[in-house]
Scaffold this motif. Sequence first.
Motif, PDB file in Angstrom:
ATOM      1  N   CYS A  38       1.460  -3.637  -8.127  1.00 19.68           N
ATOM      2  CA  CYS A  38       2.559  -3.979  -7.587  1.00 19.68           C
ATOM      3  C   CYS A  38       2.370  -5.235  -7.256  1.00 19.68           C
ATOM      4  O   CYS A  38       3.634  -5.978  -7.327  1.00 19.68           O
ATOM      5  N   ASP A  78       2.776   9.071  -6.465  1.00 24.64           N
ATOM      6  CA  ASP A  78       2.320  10.206  -6.773  1.00 24.64           C
ATOM      7  C   ASP A  78       3.677  10.951  -6.075  1.00 24.64           C
ATOM      8  O   ASP A  78       3.477  12.300  -6.282  1.00 24.64           O
ATOM      9  N   HIS A  95      -0.161   0.830  -8.740  1.00 25.69           N
ATOM     10  CA  HIS A  95      -0.544   1.234  -7.168  1.00 25.69           C
ATOM     11  C   HIS A  95      -0.442  -0.630  -6.794  1.00 25.69           C
ATOM     12  O   HIS A  95       0.133  -1.311  -7.429  1.00 25.69           O
ATOM     13  N   LYS A  96      -0.926   0.022  -5.141  1.00 21.46           N
ATOM     14  CA  LYS A  96      -0.746  -1.955  -4.821  1.00 21.46           C
ATOM     15  C   LYS A  96      -0.938  -2.812  -5.560  1.00 21.46           C
ATOM     16  O   LYS A  96      -0.163  -4.258  -5.131  1.00 21.46           O
ATOM     17  N   THR A  97      -2.182  -3.379  -6.154  1.00 23.43           N
ATOM     18  CA  THR A  97      -3.006  -4.286  -7.036  1.00 23.43           C
ATOM     19  C   THR A  97      -1.740  -4.061  -8.428  1.00 23.43           C
ATOM     20  O   THR A  97      -1.763  -5.619  -8.156  1.00 23.43           O
ATOM     21  N   ASP A 124       0.876   3.366  -3.272  1.00 25.26           N
ATOM     22  CA  ASP A 124      -0.383   4.086  -3.935  1.00 25.26           C
ATOM     23  C   ASP A 124      -0.022   5.867  -3.312  1.00 25.26           C
ATOM     24  O   ASP A 124      -0.276   6.701  -4.058  1.00 25.26           O
ATOM     25  N   HIS A 125       0.917   6.071  -2.589  1.00 25.19           N
ATOM     26  CA  HIS A 125       1.210   6.924  -1.603  1.00 25.19           C
ATOM     27  C   HIS A 125       3.060   7.544  -2.661  1.00 25.19           C
ATOM     28  O   HIS A 125       3.307   8.945  -3.077  1.00 25.19           O
ATOM     29  N   SER A 177       0.742  -0.941  -0.136  1.00 25.91           N
ATOM     30  CA  SER A 177      -0.176   0.236  -0.322  1.00 25.91           C
ATOM     31  C   SER A 177       0.783   1.139  -0.564  1.00 25.91           C
ATOM     32  O   SER A 177       0.476   2.338  -0.062  1.00 25.91           O
TER      33      SER A 177
END
Length: 393
Positions: A147, A125, A143-145, A121-122, A118
Amino acid sequence: MWGLTQASQMSQGDSHTGENPFQCDLRDERCSFYADYDHHHHNNYHCHCLKNLHYVHPSQTGVSVTCQAFSVDYAARPYRRADVEPSPSLGYSSVGAGVAVVVALLMAFIAEHNLPFSLVDHLVDLMKIMFPDSAIAQGINMHKTKCTEIMKAMANVMNEDLLKKLRMYKFSVIIDETTDLSCTKTCAVLVRFFDLTNRKINTSFYTLFNLYSSSSVGSTGQNLYDMLMESLDNCNIPRSNFIGFAADGASNIMGENNSLTSRLRENLKGITIFRCICHSIHLAASEAAKVLPRKCEDLVRNIYSFFSHSAKRRYEQKEFQEFCNVKPHKILHPCQTRWLSLYQAVARILEQWQALKLYFIEKESELRLHSVQSILEHMRDPSKCTKYFKIRV
């Protein structure tokens, strides 16, 4: 090479505002660049790649273009080829190749430091904000998926590469049993071999056996041997490449009869068996420590327990440490699962002995606790414990 392909020419002397599209040559064709011209000779430049470019207008000396969606004026400077080429320090043939390398490095960093997926996700960006002039940073979309899927794909590639090497080279196996937080007992298997590719000895994770599953029950020598041999056969790894084995001294693994190593010696002639030296030293030290009175180890544990869950007591202890001019060290816990930890805990008690004694003398009348009285009773009579502590087991 970076460059601008003019899609349409603006007629000279045209005084009205018009759109003059250009193509930013990114090789992967994911970026579009265009310029809005007006009669005041001011241009608005927009480019998703955020890369500094240069365009020579037919009627001007030069135009300084910045692909960052803001207005710039004509720059009175000559055209230079270096303005439209990427920096040689990048080392990538294209932005797409650079993005792939950065993603791979990011995945390796997350795996090495056991970070949550997770975080991506940050982090992605944040990288785009931190490096607005980097086409590679702006090209990362993950994003995490995604990743998770990339991590699985990388793991499969690395595992297949390891299996190829094990089919080629001689190797040794290292195993150890453990129980995780979910009370699942597993056996971790590592392999060590000499890699001719980079000419060094590598130790790599091979697999993890669940010792209580539908196909196996328990950690008996027979069960461990069957799981290990079955794994090698399923991966088409020749048993003849298996030339060494190392583990701790558990009876189901290192026993003379009906153990894992007894079966390895029987079926793999010439295999070398190593018992963990550190584990053997720990067992010898533990047996030697049994000659000490039980109250010595109890004193170490009681002192640790008294301070372990109280921030106030630790703060008060610092005053006595400063008064006795000793270092502000914490009391250590003699953990059963940490090798030779009793020595370190005893050494810390001896270092803090005077400060601890003064502290408990003051707290005896203030707290009136049985634990304080018990600790102080042993500390007041040096013959009970200190002569044993000087052995520092």
